[in-house]
Design a protein around this motif. Structure first.
Motif, mmCIF file in Angstrom:
data_model
loop_
_atom_site.group_PDB
_atom_site.id
_atom_site.type_symbol
_atom_site.label_atom_id
_atom_site.label_comp_id
_atom_site.label_asym_id
_atom_site.label_seq_id
_atom_site.Cartn_x
_atom_site.Cartn_y
_atom_site.Cartn_z
ATOM 1 N N ASN A 1 5.793 0.911 -2.678
ATOM 2 C CA ASN A 1 6.420 0.982 -3.913
ATOM 3 C C ASN A 1 6.572 0.030 -5.023
ATOM 4 N N SER B 1 -11.044 7.316 -12.417
ATOM 5 C CA SER B 1 -9.786 7.830 -11.959
ATOM 6 C C SER B 1 -8.673 7.344 -12.651
ATOM 7 N N ASP B 2 -7.442 7.471 -12.185
ATOM 8 C CA ASP B 2 -6.324 6.840 -12.848
ATOM 9 C C ASP B 2 -5.335 6.148 -11.848
ATOM 10 N N MET B 3 -4.542 5.362 -12.293
ATOM 11 C CA MET B 3 -3.612 4.520 -11.270
ATOM 12 C C MET B 3 -2.620 5.735 -10.598
ATOM 13 N N ASN B 4 -2.207 6.793 -11.149
ATOM 14 C CA ASN B 4 -1.327 7.777 -10.314
ATOM 15 C C ASN B 4 -2.200 8.421 -9.381
ATOM 16 N N THR B 5 -3.254 8.790 -9.573
ATOM 17 C CA THR B 5 -4.296 9.339 -8.457
ATOM 18 C C THR B 5 -4.497 8.560 -7.351
ATOM 19 N N ALA C 1 -2.883 5.791 -6.314
ATOM 20 C CA ALA C 1 -1.528 5.488 -5.724
ATOM 21 C C ALA C 1 -1.348 6.681 -4.686
ATOM 22 N N GLN C 2 -1.344 8.039 -5.073
ATOM 23 C CA GLN C 2 -1.106 9.134 -4.419
ATOM 24 C C GLN C 2 -1.900 9.180 -3.353
ATOM 25 N N LYS C 3 -3.522 8.850 -3.409
ATOM 26 C CA LYS C 3 -4.467 8.825 -2.308
ATOM 27 C C LYS C 3 -4.040 7.907 -1.400
#
Length: 102
Positions: free
Chosen positions: A39, A74-78, A80-82
């Protein structure tokens, strides 16, 4: 080996964190896996983690190419989630206190 998590980049790729990937993360970040706070990661650490999870299926992949794939597809949110999903798959879901019977 457990199945990985598919992520869409230039093509479908699989994030997978087995022993070799975890050792590679420790080598690249100079930190033990248990010392990584998912995190609160710097970009270099996040990039190393993503690279380590992808390189099992593409031995020619580099960290720089990994960054370029993320920037272009892609993007950072995707991402990080993956990564979180792939780590959960590798380590198992952490039970909360109620599930442990505490």
């Amino acid at each position: 080996m457990r199945k990985g998590i598919t992520i869409e980049l230039d093509k479908p790729r699989t994030l997978r964190y087995g022993m070799n990937a975890l050792a590679k993360i420790e080598d690249l970040t100079k930190k033990p896996i248990v010392g990584l706070d998912l995190n609160n990661l710097g970009i270099k650490d996040l990039l190393a983690i993503i690279f380590a999870g992808l390189c099992h299926e593409d031995k020619t992949l580099t960290i720089e190419e990994t960054g370029n794939l993320i920037d272009e597809h892609s993007d950072m949110n995707t991402i990080a989630q993956k990564v979180g999903e792939a780590f959960t798959l590798a380590f198992g879901k952490v039970k909360d206190k109620d599930q442990k019977g505490e």
